[in-house]
Motif scaffolding. Structure first.
Motif, PDB file in Angstrom:
ATOM      1  N   GLU A  66      15.118  14.746   1.685  1.00 21.82           N
ATOM      2  CA  GLU A  66      15.368  13.635   0.769  1.00 21.82           C
ATOM      3  C   GLU A  66      14.692  12.361   1.253  1.00 21.82           C
ATOM      4  N   LEU A  67      14.786  12.097   2.556  1.00 24.33           N
ATOM      5  CA  LEU A  67      14.152  10.901   3.114  1.00 24.33           C
ATOM      6  C   LEU A  67      12.638  10.951   2.954  1.00 24.33           C
ATOM      7  N   PHE A  68      12.035  12.099   3.248  1.00 27.13           N
ATOM      8  CA  PHE A  68      10.580  12.224   3.136  1.00 27.13           C
ATOM      9  C   PHE A  68      10.112  12.080   1.683  1.00 27.13           C
ATOM     10  N   LEU A  69      10.908  12.569   0.742  1.00 24.40           N
ATOM     11  CA  LEU A  69      10.549  12.411  -0.665  1.00 24.40           C
ATOM     12  C   LEU A  69      10.529  10.928  -1.044  1.00 24.40           C
ATOM     13  N   GLU A  70      11.508  10.170  -0.554  1.00 21.17           N
ATOM     14  CA  GLU A  70      11.533   8.733  -0.830  1.00 21.17           C
ATOM     15  C   GLU A  70      10.334   8.034  -0.199  1.00 21.17           C
ATOM     16  N   LEU A  71       9.986   8.420   1.037  1.00 24.67           N
ATOM     17  CA  LEU A  71       8.827   7.808   1.702  1.00 24.67           C
ATOM     18  C   LEU A  71       7.531   8.178   0.986  1.00 24.67           C
ATOM     19  N   ALA A  72       7.465   9.414   0.473  1.00 29.90           N
ATOM     20  CA  ALA A  72       6.269   9.828  -0.264  1.00 29.90           C
ATOM     21  C   ALA A  72       6.113   9.014  -1.543  1.00 29.90           C
ATOM     22  N   LYS A  73       7.216   8.705  -2.217  1.00 29.67           N
ATOM     23  CA  LYS A  73       7.147   7.884  -3.423  1.00 29.67           C
ATOM     24  C   LYS A  73       6.627   6.486  -3.102  1.00 29.67           C
ATOM     25  N   ARG A  74       6.935   5.982  -1.901  1.00 30.84           N
ATOM     26  CA  ARG A  74       6.503   4.644  -1.507  1.00 30.84           C
ATOM     27  C   ARG A  74       5.159   4.662  -0.776  1.00 30.84           C
ATOM     28  N   ASN A  75       4.584   5.860  -0.653  1.00 32.18           N
ATOM     29  CA  ASN A  75       3.283   6.036   0.024  1.00 32.18           C
ATOM     30  C   ASN A  75       3.323   5.538   1.467  1.00 32.18           C
ATOM     31  N   VAL A  76       4.425   5.799   2.145  1.00 27.64           N
ATOM     32  CA  VAL A  76       4.554   5.466   3.567  1.00 27.64           C
ATOM     33  C   VAL A  76       4.104   6.686   4.360  1.00 27.64           C
ATOM     34  N   THR A  77       2.854   6.679   4.769  1.00 29.17           N
ATOM     35  CA  THR A  77       2.272   7.865   5.426  1.00 29.17           C
ATOM     36  C   THR A  77       1.758   7.573   6.824  1.00 29.17           C
ATOM     37  N   ASP A  78       2.036   6.377   7.348  1.00 31.37           N
ATOM     38  CA  ASP A  78       1.482   6.015   8.660  1.00 31.37           C
ATOM     39  C   ASP A  78       2.546   5.955   9.737  1.00 31.37           C
ATOM     40  N   ARG A  79       3.654   6.651   9.559  1.00 25.73           N
ATOM     41  CA  ARG A  79       4.710   6.659  10.576  1.00 25.73           C
ATOM     42  C   ARG A  79       4.657   7.982  11.347  1.00 25.73           C
ATOM     43  N   GLN A  80       4.904   7.878  12.637  1.00 24.69           N
ATOM     44  CA  GLN A  80       4.985   9.059  13.483  1.00 24.69           C
ATOM     45  C   GLN A  80       6.461   9.427  13.642  1.00 24.69           C
ATOM     46  N   PHE A  81       6.814  10.660  13.264  1.00 28.01           N
ATOM     47  CA  PHE A  81       8.215  11.069  13.289  1.00 28.01           C
ATOM     48  C   PHE A  81       8.484  11.965  14.492  1.00 28.01           C
ATOM     49  N   LEU A  82       9.618  11.673  15.138  1.00 34.62           N
ATOM     50  CA  LEU A  82      10.137  12.516  16.214  1.00 34.62           C
ATOM     51  C   LEU A  82      11.284  13.341  15.626  1.00 34.62           C
ATOM     52  N   ALA A  83      11.169  14.650  15.701  1.00 37.83           N
ATOM     53  CA  ALA A  83      12.129  15.528  15.044  1.00 37.83           C
ATOM     54  C   ALA A  83      13.110  16.128  16.041  1.00 37.83           C
TER      55      ALA A  83
END
Length: 861
Positions: free
Chosen positions: A299-316
């Motif tokens: 759900e979080l990634f879908l929201e970020l994709a809608k806002r075109n936030v693609t320059d964050r490095q994620f630690l899983a």
């Protein structure tokens, strides 16, 4: 009826009285709670459980609680609403969300492990091990209901009661199971619950797990942040027991700060995901740690994709770092690329792939779970497809056994339970704990759960993969994989193993990491850029420790590392270089002939000596003239010689101090000036005696001041100074000394007075003679006007005394080589004063006014 309704309602509202109900009224409560449990299950769930466990009658049955389906949070209220109907035989709401394939594979791993153990003659010989697995749909009330069904099964038609349960797919679920079953001493072995709180043996004495505690996962993530110099990190946590980890405690004091911390809840995930996405979008942190379940991350990634936030490095975290659902979701491809994650340690299970590939609905007609998977896999419902299709050659999530993680943990849990049961059912030896009932052997049909707990605490065996397995309290030793989500040539995401963690050892292939930018360049995530060498960090008031300003080190202090918190003071013989990055040896500083001040003083001294020599030559050439003869030519020549020595002794003070130069300086200075002042004093006495002898009755006065007496007086006065200097230099002479007390880039090399008393006596004796000479010259001030010798001596001695009176405070207050320059200046000033006041007027008459160089003119008659 009312007990079950009250129990379920209390649990759903998380009332603290739940545990009290189970503990105080467990006999009645359990019996009432399990009345009609077979009919109280939803029809689909009940049939699945019955069919999945078909033919599983045996000597010992272990229970399994798995989230084979995922149900939205709203089902809790629906479950409570339908509780009275369930008690009377009605159906609860069905579990209609899609099948969780990974969990299904873990359930089959439990079945596979049981079959493998039953074939092994070394484990539970003569005892048939079986299992019962229930689907909890990831809902807490269903977990509670399923646990009661397993533990109290013998009261109804559900089969024998299980001595232990393998379950707790989340930390909250594990807490529910452990607290509920603790009073019954039923062991709970979880394969996925990782909350650090579950390590507390006082609160959860019956809990075990085959997954490391999140303490170690937090340590690993903190070490990754430190390794890559990520000092400014955002965090998104699940608002539950799993999300409340110790990451912030682990990074405290390590230079890593949390830019923000957003909590998301599964019940309000859509709103929470929007809020968290907004925070991520506007935060300056470029590295985001996410500690949530994979559905929440989606759900979080879908929201970020809608806002075109693609320059964050994620630690899983391990909860979603290997999620196949996320890896295959095209909608979040640009957001999820480059994810760096901590994953459950992977392993293989020999023969398990073949076991899965040979599963067929036609061979297991009652296995509705397999039927549901089959319909999903082959795209058509049974009986449209025969059910005899084979999975051999099919590569999907279900048949992929190359990196088993949660599945392997469930497999290990079964083996841990089997070995504990083996120890419990084996006739005791001397080292075994005593039985509660005093019997020598335990029966499979009468297992003492407290004793089984004790055996689980001490279980230690070698797994089929050859690894040693044991519990440390509730935990196992830390072991993780480090994974990276890389973009394949076809544009899809693939999971790549890039390292591992064994205990506290981190093994990472950094060159193989693909970051979110698509390159091998490590992303930068800082609040403030690291301070370069030569500066130190200064925290900003009211801001986290990672937000700071860089302050240059002061002179004499250095920092040779990036990001220094403090500047280090250099040792006493060293000083900071211009960039304050290194300590360099301090330059030795002294008054040298090469510097401007040394050149000027040298020129003044040489000039004074040259002028004195010229005057000497003039007096020598005109030695028979009245001016020279009237001024006692012998004393005048001796005075000129002493003045020349005074000028030349100044040169001894210039240059690098040495042992002999330090001794020669003060001796030459003291003796030369005493010789000079002695000459003036005798000269003044002779002038006074000459004019006093002209009075009646004073004719014999001059016989006491003849040439011999004059020379003897000068030698006498001078010899006293020679004696003083000899004693001083013999007992405690000046020595070269490095003055390190003056803070600067230079070390002052000077002649230190080992005995200040000696120097004071030398100066005091010169001052005494000068004052005496000034007094005598003052008394001779009324001599005939044309004979100005006494007046010249008076004026010269006034200059001499003024110079040396001013010398004392100036010498004391001047640092380093400047004190030497002050002393040289005093020597030259007083010497020039004597030379100019006494000899220039005479040279003027001799050279420019020869008509006045007569006896008549000199006597004023």
């Amino acid at each position: 009826m009312s007990w079950v309704s009250l129990l379920l309602t209390a649990w759903s509202s998380r009332a603290p009285s739940l545990l009290l109900v189970v503990m105080v009224s467990r006999d009645v409560g359990l019996r009432v709670g399990l009345e009609g449990v077979q009919t109280s299950m939803c029809s689909r769930w009940g049939s699945r459980v019955e069919d999945f466990n078909q033919g599983q009658d045996g000597d010992v049955v272990i229970g399994g609680l798995f989230n084979l389906h995922y149900q939205p949070p709203v089902i809790d209220q629906e479950f409570i609403k339908h509780s009275p109907q369930m008690i009377s035989g009605g159906e609860p709401p069905s579990c209609d969300i899609r099948l969780q394939v990974e969990t299904l594979k873990a359930a089959y791993a439990m079945e596979f492990a049981v079959e493998e153990i039953n074939r092994n003659p070394l484990i539970l010989p003569g005892v048939k091990l079986n299992y019962r697995i229930l689907d909890c749909c990831a809902r807490h009330p269903w977990v509670l209901h399923g646990a009661f069904s397993l533990v109290g099964g013998e009261m109804e038609s559900w089969g024998p009661s299980v001595p232990l349960i393998i379950g707790g797919a989340s930390s909250t679920t594990a807490i529910i199971l452990s607290r509920t079953l603790a009073s019954l001493s039923v062991p709970v072995i979880s394969y996925l619950a990782s909350c650090p709180c579950l390590s507390d043996r006082h609160r959860f004495p019956n809990f075990f797990r085959t997954i490391p505690s999140d303490v170690y996962q937090a340590k690993t993530m903190a070490r990754l942040a430190i390794l890559f110099n990520w000092t400014w990190i955002g965090a998104v946590f699940a608002d539950n027991d799993y999300g409340r980890l110790t990451f912030q405690e682990e990074i405290e004091g390590s230079g890593v700060c949390l830019a923000f911390s957003e909590a998301v809840s599964r019940e309000t995930i859509e709103e929470d995901a929007k809020r968290a996405a907004t925070t991520v979008q506007h935060s300056t942190a470029r590295v985001i740690l996410i500690f949530c379940w994979f559905t929440d991350v989606g759900e979080l990634f879908l929201e970020l994709a809608k806002r075109n936030v693609t320059d964050r490095q994620f630690l899983a975290s391990e909860a979603w770092s290997t999620s196949s659902d996320l890896l295959q979701d095209v909608a979040i491809l640009n957001v999820a690329s480059g994810v760096l994650g901590v994953a459950i340690r992977s392993a293989r299970i020999a023969g398990f792939k073949s076991f899965l590939q040979h599963l067929k609905p036609s061979d297991r007609p009652g296995d509705l779970l397999l039927r549901e998977f089959w319909e999903k896999e082959f795209g058509s419902p049974l009986p449209q497809c025969s059910g005899s299709e084979t999975l051999e050659g099919v590569e999907n999530v279900f048949t992929d056994t190359t990196h088993l993680r949660a599945t392997y943990n469930a497999y290990l849990a079964v083996y841990a339970a089997a070995h504990a049961l083996h120890k419990h059912l084996t006739c005791p030896d001397e080292d075994s704990p005593p039985r509660d009932n005093g019997s020598t052997c335990s029966s499979p049909f009468n297992i003492k759960r407290k004793e089984l707990l004790e055996h689980l605490n001490r279980v230690n065996f070698t797994t089929p993969n050859g690894e040693e397995f044991f519990f440390q309290g509730a935990d196992i030793p830390a072991a993780y994989d480090l994974v990276n989500w890389k973009t394949s040539p076809d544009g899809s995401l693939k999971l790549v193993l890039i390292g591992r963690v064994d205990g506290l050892e981190l093994h990472l292939n950094q060159t193989s990491i693909q970051w979110t930018t698509g390159s091998n360049q490590v992303p930068i995530s800082v609040c403030s850029e690291s301070c370069p060498p030569g500066t130190r960090r200064a925290n900003r008031k009211g801001e986290p420790a990672c937000c700071f300003d860089c302050i240059p080190c002061t002179d004499g202090e250095v920092s040779n590392e990036t990001g220094s918190h403090q500047c280090r003071r250099c040792p006493v013989e060293f000083w900071s270089n211009p960039g304050n990055t290194a300590c360099i040896p301090r330059k030795v500083d002294f008054l040298s002939f090469n510097e401007t001040m040394g050149i000027i003083l040298t020129a003044a001294a040489v000039s004074g000596a040259a002028v004195t020599t010229a005057v000497f030559a003039v007096f020598l050439h005109f030695r028979n003239t009245p001016v020279v003869r009237a001024n006692n030519s012998e004393l005048s020549f001796l005075l000129l010689l002493s003045l020349k020595l005074c000028f030349l002794c100044a040169l001894v003070f210039i240059g690098r101090p040495s042992v002999w130069s330090c001794r020669l300086q003060q001796a030459a200075f003291g003796i030369s000036f005493v010789l000079c002042v002695s000459c003036l004093q005798v000269k003044t006495i002779v002038v006074l005696a000459a004019f006093r002898s002209a009075r009646p009755g004073a004719g014999s006065l001059m016989k006491w001041f003849g040439p011999g007496q004059q020379r003897g007086s000068v030698c006498f006065f001078t010899s006293i100074q020679v004696i003083i200097c000899t004693i001083w230099l013999s007992l405690s002479p000046p020595v070269p000394y490095r003055d390190l007390g003056f803070q600067g880039s230079k070390v002052n090399l000077e002649c230190a007075m080992s005995s200040v008393v000696g120097f004071i006596v030398v100066l005091g004796y010169i001052g005494f003679l000068a004052c005496l000479c000034l007094l005598l010259a003052f008394l001779a001030r009324k001599l005939p006007d044309n004979f100005n010798e006494a007046k010249f001596i008076t004026f010269s001695m006034l200059i001499f005394c003024a110079v040396w009176v001013a010398f004392v405070p100036a010498y004391i207050s001047s640092p380093g080589k400047y004190s030497v320059a002050v002393e040289i200046f005093a020597i030259l000033a007083s010497s020039y004063g004597l030379l100019l006041c006494i000899f220039v007027p005479k040279c003027f008459i001799i050279l420019l006014r020869p008509e006045r160089n007569t006896k008549k003119q000199l006597m004023g008659r």
